[in-house]
Design an enzyme around this catalytic site. Structure first.
Site: not given
Length: 192
Positions: A31, A33, A88, A154, A158
Protein backbone atom coordinates in the site's frame (compact mmCIF):
# COMPACT_ATOMS: atom_id res chain seq x y z
CA UNK A 1 -5.42 -11.55 15.36
CA UNK A 2 -2.30 -10.01 16.84
CA UNK A 3 -0.91 -6.94 15.09
CA UNK A 4 2.50 -7.43 13.50
CA UNK A 5 5.57 -5.69 14.83
CA UNK A 6 6.09 -2.72 12.50
CA UNK A 7 9.52 -1.60 11.33
CA UNK A 8 9.92 2.06 10.34
CA UNK A 9 12.36 2.24 7.41
CA UNK A 10 14.02 5.63 6.96
CA UNK A 11 17.43 4.97 5.41
CA UNK A 12 18.75 3.08 2.34
CA UNK A 13 20.57 0.44 4.43
CA UNK A 14 17.40 -0.51 6.31
CA UNK A 15 15.51 -0.68 3.01
CA UNK A 16 18.15 -3.06 1.58
CA UNK A 17 17.84 -5.28 4.69
CA UNK A 18 14.04 -5.27 4.41
CA UNK A 19 14.17 -6.21 0.72
CA UNK A 20 16.57 -9.06 1.53
CA UNK A 21 14.06 -10.40 4.08
CA UNK A 22 11.17 -10.11 1.58
CA UNK A 23 13.03 -11.71 -1.34
CA UNK A 24 11.79 -15.27 -0.66
CA UNK A 25 8.16 -14.33 0.00
CA UNK A 26 5.47 -15.90 -2.18
CA UNK A 27 3.38 -12.74 -1.78
CA UNK A 28 3.59 -9.35 -0.13
CA UNK A 29 0.88 -6.94 0.94
CA UNK A 30 1.47 -3.48 -0.50
CA UNK A 31 0.00 0.00 0.00
CA UNK A 32 1.06 3.63 -0.24
CA UNK A 33 0.31 6.98 1.36
CA UNK A 34 0.75 10.04 -0.80
CA UNK A 35 -0.07 13.73 -1.07
CA UNK A 36 -2.04 14.68 -4.17
CA UNK A 37 -2.45 18.41 -3.65
CA UNK A 38 -0.22 20.98 -5.34
CA UNK A 39 1.20 18.60 -7.95
CA UNK A 40 0.08 16.89 -11.14
CA UNK A 41 1.56 13.55 -10.04
CA UNK A 42 0.89 12.72 -6.38
CA UNK A 43 3.98 12.79 -4.12
CA UNK A 44 4.80 9.38 -2.72
CA UNK A 45 5.29 9.63 1.06
CA UNK A 46 5.02 6.12 2.50
CA UNK A 47 5.14 2.58 1.20
CA UNK A 48 3.76 -0.11 3.46
CA UNK A 49 4.62 -3.80 3.03
CA UNK A 50 3.82 -6.97 4.95
CA UNK A 51 4.73 -10.63 4.52
CA UNK A 52 4.60 -13.42 7.06
CA UNK A 53 5.27 -11.88 10.47
CA UNK A 54 7.00 -8.82 8.98
CA UNK A 55 5.41 -5.41 8.52
CA UNK A 56 7.26 -2.26 7.46
CA UNK A 57 6.44 1.38 6.79
CA UNK A 58 8.97 2.89 4.39
CA UNK A 59 9.50 6.65 4.59
CA UNK A 60 10.05 7.31 0.89
CA UNK A 61 11.37 10.91 1.16
CA UNK A 62 13.89 9.80 3.81
CA UNK A 63 15.01 6.73 1.84
CA UNK A 64 15.11 8.69 -1.41
CA UNK A 65 14.65 5.94 -3.98
CA UNK A 66 13.04 2.61 -4.69
CA UNK A 67 16.40 0.86 -5.18
CA UNK A 68 16.02 -2.74 -4.09
CA UNK A 69 12.28 -2.47 -3.62
CA UNK A 70 11.63 -1.96 -7.34
CA UNK A 71 13.29 -5.34 -7.95
CA UNK A 72 10.73 -6.98 -5.65
CA UNK A 73 7.85 -5.04 -7.16
CA UNK A 74 8.66 -6.46 -10.59
CA UNK A 75 9.66 -9.97 -9.50
CA UNK A 76 7.04 -12.17 -11.16
CA UNK A 77 7.59 -14.91 -8.55
CA UNK A 78 6.17 -12.63 -5.82
CA UNK A 79 2.47 -11.82 -5.92
CA UNK A 80 1.64 -8.29 -4.77
CA UNK A 81 -1.63 -7.99 -2.81
CA UNK A 82 -3.32 -4.56 -2.80
CA UNK A 83 -6.73 -3.16 -1.99
CA UNK A 84 -8.19 -0.75 -4.56
CA UNK A 85 -4.66 -0.49 -5.85
CA UNK A 86 -4.97 1.50 -9.06
CA UNK A 87 -3.43 4.68 -7.58
CA UNK A 88 -0.69 2.69 -5.86
CA UNK A 89 0.20 1.00 -9.15
CA UNK A 90 0.22 4.34 -10.96
CA UNK A 91 2.62 5.77 -8.36
CA UNK A 92 4.97 2.82 -8.72
CA UNK A 93 4.78 3.14 -12.50
CA UNK A 94 5.71 6.83 -12.29
CA UNK A 95 8.78 5.97 -10.16
CA UNK A 96 9.97 2.82 -11.92
CA UNK A 97 8.53 2.94 -15.45
CA UNK A 98 6.80 -0.40 -14.87
CA UNK A 99 3.60 -1.59 -13.23
CA UNK A 100 4.33 -4.06 -10.40
CA UNK A 101 3.15 -7.58 -11.00
CA UNK A 102 1.63 -9.98 -10.62
CA UNK A 103 -1.15 -8.21 -8.71
CA UNK A 104 -4.09 -9.45 -6.63
CA UNK A 105 -6.58 -6.71 -5.73
CA UNK A 106 -8.76 -7.64 -2.75
CA UNK A 107 -11.41 -5.06 -3.63
CA UNK A 108 -11.87 -6.60 -7.05
CA UNK A 109 -11.89 -10.14 -5.63
CA UNK A 110 -14.37 -9.14 -2.91
CA UNK A 111 -16.79 -7.90 -5.57
CA UNK A 112 -16.60 -11.25 -7.35
CA UNK A 113 -17.52 -13.23 -4.24
CA UNK A 114 -20.45 -11.07 -3.12
CA UNK A 115 -19.06 -8.44 -0.74
CA UNK A 116 -20.24 -5.63 -3.03
CA UNK A 117 -18.51 -3.40 -5.51
CA UNK A 118 -15.90 -0.98 -4.23
CA UNK A 119 -16.06 -2.27 -0.65
CA UNK A 120 -13.79 -0.30 1.68
CA UNK A 121 -10.78 -2.06 3.17
CA UNK A 122 -11.81 -1.39 6.80
CA UNK A 123 -15.29 -2.79 6.13
CA UNK A 124 -13.83 -5.89 4.47
CA UNK A 125 -11.39 -6.50 7.35
CA UNK A 126 -14.21 -6.19 9.86
CA UNK A 127 -16.54 -8.53 7.94
CA UNK A 128 -13.91 -11.18 7.24
CA UNK A 129 -11.61 -11.02 10.28
CA UNK A 130 -13.81 -9.34 12.89
CA UNK A 131 -11.19 -6.62 13.44
CA UNK A 132 -12.23 -2.97 13.59
CA UNK A 133 -9.57 -0.67 12.16
CA UNK A 134 -8.83 2.80 13.50
CA UNK A 135 -9.50 5.15 10.58
CA UNK A 136 -8.83 8.39 12.49
CA UNK A 137 -5.80 9.25 10.31
CA UNK A 138 -7.54 8.85 6.94
CA UNK A 139 -7.00 12.54 6.13
CA UNK A 140 -3.56 12.76 7.72
CA UNK A 141 -0.84 15.04 6.36
CA UNK A 142 1.63 12.35 5.23
CA UNK A 143 4.25 14.91 4.18
CA UNK A 144 4.72 16.34 7.68
CA UNK A 145 7.72 14.95 9.58
CA UNK A 146 8.23 13.50 12.05
CA UNK A 147 5.30 11.13 11.68
CA UNK A 148 3.52 10.29 14.91
CA UNK A 149 3.43 6.74 16.25
CA UNK A 150 -0.33 6.83 15.62
CA UNK A 151 0.24 7.67 11.93
CA UNK A 152 2.74 4.83 11.58
CA UNK A 153 0.34 2.40 13.29
CA UNK A 154 -2.50 3.56 11.03
CA UNK A 155 -0.34 3.12 7.91
CA UNK A 156 0.77 -0.36 8.98
CA UNK A 157 -2.83 -1.50 9.46
CA UNK A 158 -3.38 -0.90 5.76
CA UNK A 159 -1.18 -3.92 4.98
CA UNK A 160 -1.06 -6.13 8.05
CA UNK A 161 -4.53 -7.58 7.42
CA UNK A 162 -4.30 -7.79 3.63
CA UNK A 163 -2.79 -11.27 3.45
CA UNK A 164 -5.40 -12.93 5.74
CA UNK A 165 -8.10 -11.18 3.67
CA UNK A 166 -6.39 -12.47 0.51
CA UNK A 167 -6.46 -16.05 1.88
CA UNK A 168 -10.16 -15.82 2.68
CA UNK A 169 -11.05 -14.35 -0.71
CA UNK A 170 -8.86 -16.84 -2.61
CA UNK A 171 -10.63 -19.73 -0.89
CA UNK A 172 -14.05 -18.27 -1.73
CA UNK A 173 -13.03 -17.64 -5.35
CA UNK A 174 -11.81 -21.24 -5.66
CA UNK A 175 -15.02 -22.62 -4.12
CA UNK A 176 -17.10 -20.57 -6.58
CA UNK A 177 -14.90 -21.43 -9.57
CA UNK A 178 -14.08 -17.76 -10.18
CA UNK A 179 -10.28 -17.67 -9.92
CA UNK A 180 -9.89 -17.24 -13.69
CA UNK A 181 -12.38 -14.34 -13.71
CA UNK A 182 -10.25 -12.47 -11.22
CA UNK A 183 -6.99 -13.31 -13.00
CA UNK A 184 -8.35 -11.90 -16.26
CA UNK A 185 -9.42 -8.66 -14.57
CA UNK A 186 -6.12 -8.35 -12.72
CA UNK A 187 -4.14 -8.71 -15.94
CA UNK A 188 -6.12 -5.73 -17.27
CA UNK A 189 -5.45 -3.78 -14.06
CA UNK A 190 -1.73 -4.47 -14.33
CA UNK A 191 -1.41 -3.36 -17.94
CA UNK A 192 -0.57 0.30 -18.48
Amino acid sequence: MNPLNTHYISDPGSLRSLCQRLRDSARIALDTEFVGEESFVPRLELIQVAAGDLCAVIDFPAVGSLDGLSELLHDTRIEKVVHAGRQDLELFYSHTGQVPGPIFDTQMAAAMVGYGTQVAYAHLVQRILGTKLDKSHTLSNWSQRPLSSEQIAYASEDVQFLLPVYEHLSNKLAALGRIEWVREELVRLGSK
